[in-house]
Design a protein around this motif. Structure first.
Motif, mmCIF file in Angstrom:
data_model
loop_
_atom_site.group_PDB
_atom_site.id
_atom_site.type_symbol
_atom_site.label_atom_id
_atom_site.label_comp_id
_atom_site.label_asym_id
_atom_site.label_seq_id
_atom_site.Cartn_x
_atom_site.Cartn_y
_atom_site.Cartn_z
ATOM 1 N N SER A 164 4.197 83.386 49.993
ATOM 2 C CA SER A 164 3.347 83.277 51.189
ATOM 3 C C SER A 164 1.907 83.689 50.906
ATOM 4 O O SER A 164 0.984 83.285 51.627
ATOM 5 C CB SER A 164 3.912 84.145 52.323
ATOM 6 O OG SER A 164 3.868 85.507 51.960
ATOM 7 N N GLU A 165 1.707 84.488 49.863
ATOM 8 C CA GLU A 165 0.353 84.941 49.541
ATOM 9 C C GLU A 165 -0.553 83.785 49.132
ATOM 10 O O GLU A 165 -1.780 83.910 49.164
ATOM 11 C CB GLU A 165 0.419 85.986 48.419
ATOM 12 C CG GLU A 165 1.181 87.258 48.824
ATOM 13 C CD GLU A 165 1.459 88.179 47.653
ATOM 14 O OE1 GLU A 165 1.014 87.833 46.528
ATOM 15 O OE2 GLU A 165 2.125 89.211 47.848
ATOM 16 N N ASN A 166 0.042 82.657 48.750
ATOM 17 C CA ASN A 166 -0.740 81.482 48.357
ATOM 18 C C ASN A 166 -0.848 80.443 49.482
ATOM 19 O O ASN A 166 -1.435 79.382 49.283
ATOM 20 C CB ASN A 166 -0.111 80.821 47.124
ATOM 21 C CG ASN A 166 -0.049 81.766 45.935
ATOM 22 O OD1 ASN A 166 -0.983 82.513 45.698
ATOM 23 N ND2 ASN A 166 1.052 81.737 45.203
ATOM 24 N N GLN A 167 -0.284 80.770 50.629
ATOM 25 C CA GLN A 167 -0.318 79.826 51.748
ATOM 26 C C GLN A 167 -1.672 79.892 52.462
ATOM 27 O O GLN A 167 -2.342 80.938 52.462
ATOM 28 C CB GLN A 167 0.791 80.157 52.752
ATOM 29 C CG GLN A 167 2.193 80.056 52.183
ATOM 30 C CD GLN A 167 2.536 78.649 51.755
ATOM 31 O OE1 GLN A 167 2.337 77.686 52.499
ATOM 32 N NE2 GLN A 167 3.033 78.513 50.531
ATOM 33 N N PRO A 168 -2.096 78.797 53.109
ATOM 34 C CA PRO A 168 -3.330 78.855 53.903
ATOM 35 C C PRO A 168 -3.169 79.837 55.061
ATOM 36 O O PRO A 168 -2.064 80.037 55.562
ATOM 37 C CB PRO A 168 -3.494 77.416 54.404
ATOM 38 C CG PRO A 168 -2.133 76.820 54.323
ATOM 39 C CD PRO A 168 -1.465 77.455 53.150
ATOM 40 N N VAL A 169 -4.271 80.437 55.460
ATOM 41 C CA VAL A 169 -4.224 81.405 56.558
ATOM 42 C C VAL A 169 -4.280 80.655 57.885
ATOM 43 O O VAL A 169 -5.238 79.926 58.165
ATOM 44 C CB VAL A 169 -5.392 82.410 56.461
ATOM 45 C CG1 VAL A 169 -5.348 83.370 57.642
ATOM 46 C CG2 VAL A 169 -5.320 83.169 55.140
ATOM 47 N N LEU A 170 -3.247 80.834 58.696
ATOM 48 C CA LEU A 170 -3.142 80.177 59.999
ATOM 49 C C LEU A 170 -3.282 81.202 61.109
ATOM 50 O O LEU A 170 -3.204 82.415 60.880
ATOM 51 C CB LEU A 170 -1.780 79.478 60.128
ATOM 52 C CG LEU A 170 -1.381 78.486 59.023
ATOM 53 C CD1 LEU A 170 0.044 78.016 59.271
ATOM 54 C CD2 LEU A 170 -2.342 77.312 58.982
ATOM 55 N N SER A 171 -3.475 80.708 62.316
ATOM 56 C CA SER A 171 -3.351 81.588 63.471
ATOM 57 C C SER A 171 -1.868 81.872 63.692
ATOM 58 O O SER A 171 -0.995 81.176 63.146
ATOM 59 C CB SER A 171 -3.934 80.916 64.715
ATOM 60 O OG SER A 171 -3.121 79.822 65.119
ATOM 61 N N VAL A 172 -1.554 82.889 64.466
ATOM 62 C CA VAL A 172 -0.151 83.217 64.737
ATOM 63 C C VAL A 172 0.555 82.042 65.404
ATOM 64 O O VAL A 172 1.694 81.699 65.066
ATOM 65 C CB VAL A 172 -0.054 84.480 65.612
ATOM 66 C CG1 VAL A 172 1.385 84.735 66.058
ATOM 67 C CG2 VAL A 172 -0.594 85.693 64.858
ATOM 68 N N GLU A 173 -0.126 81.385 66.352
ATOM 69 C CA GLU A 173 0.473 80.242 67.049
ATOM 70 C C GLU A 173 0.747 79.092 66.086
ATOM 71 O O GLU A 173 1.816 78.460 66.136
ATOM 72 C CB GLU A 173 -0.444 79.770 68.181
ATOM 73 C CG GLU A 173 -0.567 80.739 69.352
ATOM 74 C CD GLU A 173 -1.467 81.932 69.048
ATOM 75 O OE1 GLU A 173 -2.211 81.880 68.033
ATOM 76 O OE2 GLU A 173 -1.410 82.925 69.812
#
Length: 353
Positions: A19-28
């Motif tokens: 997950s550390e390489n995943q794009p940063v999303l909003s919680v929603e």
């Protein structure tokens, strides 16, 4: 912290490493990416209700003190998993929702805060609790390091597990105490275990290893490990509910028992009640005495005789036929009971009424 706990925390980090390489999303956005457009999960936006079409779902959750949420969801039926990374603001609430399945939560590290049916609840490391299906809740995200494991069970899997053991009594009592098909009893239950935490920790490690490896047969192993966890909870639990909730629970159980007796008075028996509601003979006697002041036998007699009196007033059926219809094949015995209750024979009652 035990060696088992330390190993479990390491495994959570390992499961979430990608997950550390995943794009940063909003919680929603993260919520939608995890649960939407998945053949094993459906969402009803009108009721904020998530439906699980699998027997078991494993969710791994980690928050950090710099307000990052790392989140992974594994289903038992498929090898693919969903994983996200999102940023939140301190004290942010995520989506209000409910499930069609039961969810057992294991708090591994840090404080974990939820709002369950409108009540703010804070859980601590080592806490284990179960949230019932259809309970509305959401998480309060806080800027601290925390790790949580959620295991969701379909109601069918949960029921089958409770009824599949030779040591069925305690598990059925557990099941009956928590869940009923007709009415909701309790939104969540916090468990208090004595000496089984290490065993549960070891089982959680095995579950995490299976969801990460996804080797042949992992679906069956996941179900086996989950069954063992439910068995430990069922056979060694005490749970926290208030005195008023206990009274309400017993009243609701009595209402269900009463409805069953009203519908099945002809053939009702303690054995059938045990089969239907999974409590002991003594429990039913105490419950009925508590709610009515009568013994089980006397209470059932009153239900039968009231029905007989109604049939005498409203129909022309012979007394012998009415006696059998309400559960008495011995006509003389029926006459004695009826006269003791109403001070008249059935024939006199029919004439006078």
């Amino acid at each position: 912290m035990s060696v088992s706990d330390m190993n479990l925390l390491k495994m959570v980090n390992q499961a979430l490493k990608e997950s550390e390489n995943q794009p940063v999303l909003s919680v929603e956005e993260a919520y939608d990416s995890l649960f939407r457009d998945n053949e094993l999960s459906t969402y009803d936006p009108d009721n904020s209700r998530w439906g699980l079409n699998d027997q078991i779902i494993v969710t791994t959750w980690k928050t950090t003190d710099d307000c990052m949420l790392l989140w992974r969801v594994d289903y038992s039926k498929q090898k693919d998993y969903k994983i996200t990374r999102s940023r939140f603001t301190d004290n942010q609430m995520n989506n209000l929702h409910c499930h069609n399945y039961l969810e057992v939560t294991f708090v591994l590290e840090g404080k974990f805060r939820q709002v369950i049916s409108g009540k703010d609840v804070t859980f601590s490391p080592g806490d284990i609790y179960l949230i019932d299906s259809q309970t509305m809740y959401h998480e309060r995200l806080t800027a601290e390091n925390g790790k949580v494991l959620f295991i969701g069970f379909s109601r069918n899997f949960f029921s089958e597990t409770m009824f599949s053991s030779e040591q069925v009594y305690k598990r059925n009592q557990f099941l009956s105490s928590i869940l009923y098909e007709h009415q909701k009893r309790i939104d969540y239950i916090l468990f208090h275990l004595k000496n089984q935490r290490n065993e549960i920790g070891n089982l959680l490690q095995l579950i995490l290893q299976e969801v990460m490896d996804k080797k042949v047969g992992s679906n069956y192993l996941l179900r086996g490990y989950a069954t063992r966890i439910l068995s430990i909870l069922a056979e060694n639990y005490t749970f926290s509910i208030s005195a008023s909730e206990k009274i309400q629970l017993r009243q609701m159980v009595f209402q269900d028992v009463q409805e069953y007796l009203f519908a099945n008075y002809r053939d009702a028996s303690i054995k059938e009640l045990q089969k239907q509601f999974h409590y002991s003979r003594d429990y039913f006697n105490r419950l009925i005495q508590e709610q009515t002041g009568l013994t089980y036998t006397t209470y059932l007699q009153e239900i039968r005789l009231d029905k007989a009196a109604l049939l005498l007033k409203q129909t022309d059926r012979p007394v012998s036929e009415i006696s059998e219809a309400v559960g008495y094949n011995n006509l003389g015995y029926f006459y004695r009971l009826f006269q003791n209750r109403y001070g008249k024979t059935p024939r006199q009652y029919r004439i006078d009424e």
